[in-house]
Design a protein around this motif. Structure first.
Motif, PDB file in Angstrom:
ATOM      1  N   ARG A 201      -0.593   3.736  -2.456  1.00 37.02           N
ATOM      2  CA  ARG A 201      -0.705   2.658  -1.462  1.00 37.02           C
ATOM      3  C   ARG A 201      -2.154   2.543  -1.033  1.00 37.02           C
ATOM      4  O   ARG A 201      -2.735   3.505  -0.536  1.00 37.02           O
ATOM      5  CB  ARG A 201       0.179   2.956  -0.251  1.00 37.02           C
ATOM      6  N   ASN A 204      -2.350  -2.563   2.314  1.00 36.32           N
ATOM      7  CA  ASN A 204      -0.940  -2.959   2.413  1.00 36.32           C
ATOM      8  C   ASN A 204      -0.292  -3.077   1.033  1.00 36.32           C
ATOM      9  O   ASN A 204       0.852  -3.492   0.913  1.00 36.32           O
ATOM     10  CB  ASN A 204      -0.815  -4.306   3.144  1.00 36.32           C
ATOM     11  N   GLU A 205      -1.070  -2.739   0.014  1.00 43.47           N
ATOM     12  CA  GLU A 205      -0.600  -2.975  -1.354  1.00 43.47           C
ATOM     13  C   GLU A 205      -0.114  -1.668  -1.990  1.00 43.47           C
ATOM     14  O   GLU A 205      -0.745  -0.623  -1.849  1.00 43.47           O
ATOM     15  CB  GLU A 205      -1.792  -3.534  -2.168  1.00 43.47           C
TER      16      GLU A 205
END
Length: 703
Positions: A201, A204-205
């Motif tokens: 991570r 936010n991805e």
């Protein structure tokens, strides 16, 4: 800056081929140095050389070269579908046809000779290609000897025997290659433990990327049932992790925030977020693979002896073969064809193949087997020395005991209250790294004792520490520290002795003038320690010794509880070193078992340094000759038993290889040694040596 590249190899079949491949690479002008690791099937090249150039250098044996980090799919090609094995089968078919024709048409028939000749050419094409090339360069290896023998057989009209020799040689090569692959499989299985890709991570991805692209401090997401791709620290979540791949322990370990996790271990139930702490090449599993491969490359003493012996043995066999072929016809009127035939048989039986492979295949197999069970042996020499151990010395704290001592008694010896004694002790010990200090800190925190602040902390090696609190200098440490400063009253001495007799370590708190109180701490003995000491005595370890910095009474209490042969107490690090030296002088081979962090000098001085808990500490991996990856002693008897079995198998292999050669050579006197019997003896010796070594794969830890 010099260019250094590491490559993995496929198709490296024998030690002779490996030596030749290494020499061919050395001959490349742009290459400065090369190191070939036969056991791990890996090569390190210093200087510039393309993969095409390297493959060209190994073209004689069909060696394929891959960059180290590239994971190539292992081709699962059935044994009988390999090209060289197909030609061997065709060769066998033509031999059978040849013998049928010889019964019907006679041995001298051109058709019979043609059939045997075709069998020789098809089965021995790759052999002749190398053998003849070597002959022109006067390089006498196994293939050269075989080529001379087969050509000689054809010249004196023994076509059928020549064909049988070709077939048996090709068959032995195929089986040897298959067996070596089996031995190397232990490393390949280690390499496939850790996943290639990790779920990361970033912001936010959530992305899935190759482990090579993962950066330190990346957050890795691990779902239940997934393998962990990188070493790291749990930042969120809790789960049971099966660490068997690293430590050999099958019981899962509960992990929560702040705990360390390792690449290649299995997340069993919960979901975890892990902060990556190491690059892919620095993970514990990567280090294990690297150390195992280095270990397999290192020549053990018995292998060094065999290699030296083989260096003189091959030329000696060639001279004997020549004398057998030439002297009887020249001096005693022998028949040339008969004595040339016997000379060729000597040449064939004299191949040092079984002898040369007798040691490395045993060591490669044993080290690989141990690594899969969570024991890292860092070289053949350490394996052999462990097999000869007479004495095992143990550090006490964290090795025979849990290493997490608990405060058992606080005794007031002045107007100071128990809380004050504990609070002041905590203030001083908060600067210390000693396990006893952590016991005091844990107890103070558990009892919510008021905090004091200490200044001018100073450690007094092996005895204690001192610091300033409220303008007074306080000392905390062993009774001997206070005996140097003040006269300790007899009633306090008796109290100390009583506690020590119970196996407790006593620390005094006081000033230069007065003892304020004492704190007794006990370290719990590991529940498995007693049975392990018993097992060591059962498998023939003559003496078990505990080396501890604790007092005599505590040492004796634990020593008698565990059934140790001897306990040496009140030892500073340099005393442990001297104790190991004196044990070596008295008994020869001595192992020192410790945690690899303290006791480094003693580990280094022992014949074999064995560190526990290697999975968590780089020091243990670097310092010790053997690292038990799990933090317990369960694997120690297994390691010693495996080492002894390896020593036994090496002795059997060398004796058998030489014995069979000697027996075959004696058969020459009555003229019973035929060419096919000679290669059968050579092939049989090689196969038996390899199969005998592969028994080490089955060595289990006896419960």
């Amino acid at each position: 800056m010099e260019i250094k590249n590491v490559y993995r190899l496929q198709g490296l079949s024998c030690t002779n081929c490996a030596a030749k491949f290494e020499k061919n690479i050395r001959d490349i002008q742009t290459v400065e140095d090369v190191q070939l690791n036969f056991g791990a099937s890996k090569i390190t090249v210093q200087g510039e050389a393309s993969i095409e150039q390297l493959e060209q250098a190994g073209a004689f044996d069909g060696i394929k070269v891959f960059p180290e980090r590239q994971r190539q799919a292992e081709k699962k090609e059935p044994f009988w579908k390999k090209r060289e094995n197909i030609t061997t089968m065709i060769s066998l078919f033509l031999i059978i046809v040849g013998y049928v024709l010889s019964f019907q048409l006679g041995e001298e028939s051109p058709i019979t000779i043609g059939t045997f000749g075709l069998s020789i050419l098809i089965g021995g094409y790759s052999l002749f290609k190398v053998g003849l090339k070597n002959l022109t360069k006067l390089q006498f290896d196994m293939k050269t000897l075989m080529t001379i023998a087969i050509i000689g057989a054809a010249v004196i009209g023994e076509w059928g025997e020549g064909a049988v020799v070709v077939f048996l040689f090709a068959l032995s090569e195929a089986l040897e290659s298959y067996s070596m692959d089996k031995a190397r499989q232990s490393i390949r299985s280690l390499m496939d433990i850790a996943p290639n890709r990790a779920t990361i991570r970033r912001g936010n991805e959530i992305i899935e990327i190759d482990v090579e692209d993962v950066r330190i401090n990346d957050i890795m997401i691990i779902k239940p049932g997934q393998k962990i791709a990188m070493d790291g620290e749990v930042v969120k979540g809790q789960s049971s992790i099966n660490q068997a791949t690293i430590t050999g322990e099958s019981i899962p370990i509960y992990k929560t925030t702040g705990d360390e996790v390792f690449a290649g271990t299995l997340n069993e139930e919960g979901s975890l977020e892990v902060r990556v702490t190491k690059h892919v090449e620095d993970t514990t599993i990567a280090k294990i693979i690297h150390l195992v491969e280095e270990a397999q490359a290192e020549r053990a003493p018995s292998q060094q002896f065999v290699d030296k012996f083989a260096k003189y043995y091959t030329p000696a066999i060639m001279i004997i073969a020549l004398l057998v072929a030439v002297i009887p016809p020249l001096l005693f009127g022998g028949i040339w064809s008969e004595w040339v035939y016997r000379g060729l048989a000597v040449l064939v039986v004299g191949c040092p193949c079984a002898l040369v492979i007798s040691t490395p295949v045993a060591i490669v197999t044993a080290i690989g087997n141990a690594a899969r069970k969570g024991v890292l042996i860092k070289g053949g020499i350490h394996l052999e020395e462990t097999g000869r151990l007479k004495v095992v010395a143990f550090d006490k704290t964290g090795t025979l005991t849990e290493g997490k001592p608990e405060v058992t008694d606080i005794v007031r010896l002045s107007s100071m209250s128990n809380e004050e004694i504990l609070g002041i002790s905590k203030a001083i010990e908060s600067f210390s790294q000693h396990p006893l200090a952590s016991a005091i800190i844990r107890k103070a925190e558990k009892d919510n004792v008021d905090s004091y602040s200490a200044e001018d902390f100073q450690s007094i090696t092996g005895k204690g520490a001192k610091a300033t609190l409220n303008n007074s200098t306080y000392f905390i440490g062993s009774p001997s520290l206070f005996e140097e400063m003040i006269s300790v009253p007899n009633d306090i001495k008796q109290q100390i002795k009583d506690l020590q007799t119970q196996g407790k370590t006593v620390m005094l708190l006081g000033t230069e003038k007065e003892i304020k109180g004492l704190i007794a701490v006990a370290d719990q003995v590991r529940k498995e320690s007693l049975s392990i000491i018993q097992k060591l005595h059962q498998i023939g370890i003559e003496k078990t010794v505990m080396l501890t910095g604790d007092n005599e009474a505590t040492g004796s209490a634990i020593g008698s509880q565990l059934g140790l042969s001897e306990t040496k107490a009140k030892l500073l690090p340099q005393d442990k070193l001297e104790a190991i030296k004196s044990l070596r002088e008295q008994h020869g081979n001595v192992a020192m078992v410790g945690d690899g962090v303290n006791d480094t000098p003693a580990l280094a001085t022992a014949t074999v340094g064995i560190a526990m808990g290697g999975a968590g500490t780089d020091t243990a991996l670097e310092t010790a000759d053997i690292a038990l990856m799990a933090d317990d002693l369960e694997k120690l008897p297994y390691t010693i038993a495996l080492s002894r079995k390896t020593l036994g198998i090496i002795k059997q292999n060398v004796s058998f290889a030489l014995g069979l050669k000697l027996l075959a050579l004696l058969l020459i006197i009555p003229g019973w040694l035929t060419l096919w019997l000679a290669i059968f003896a050579d092939m049989g010796a090689t196969l038996i040596v390899v199969l005998n070594s592969l028994r080490l794969m089955k060595t289990k830890y006896s419960e």
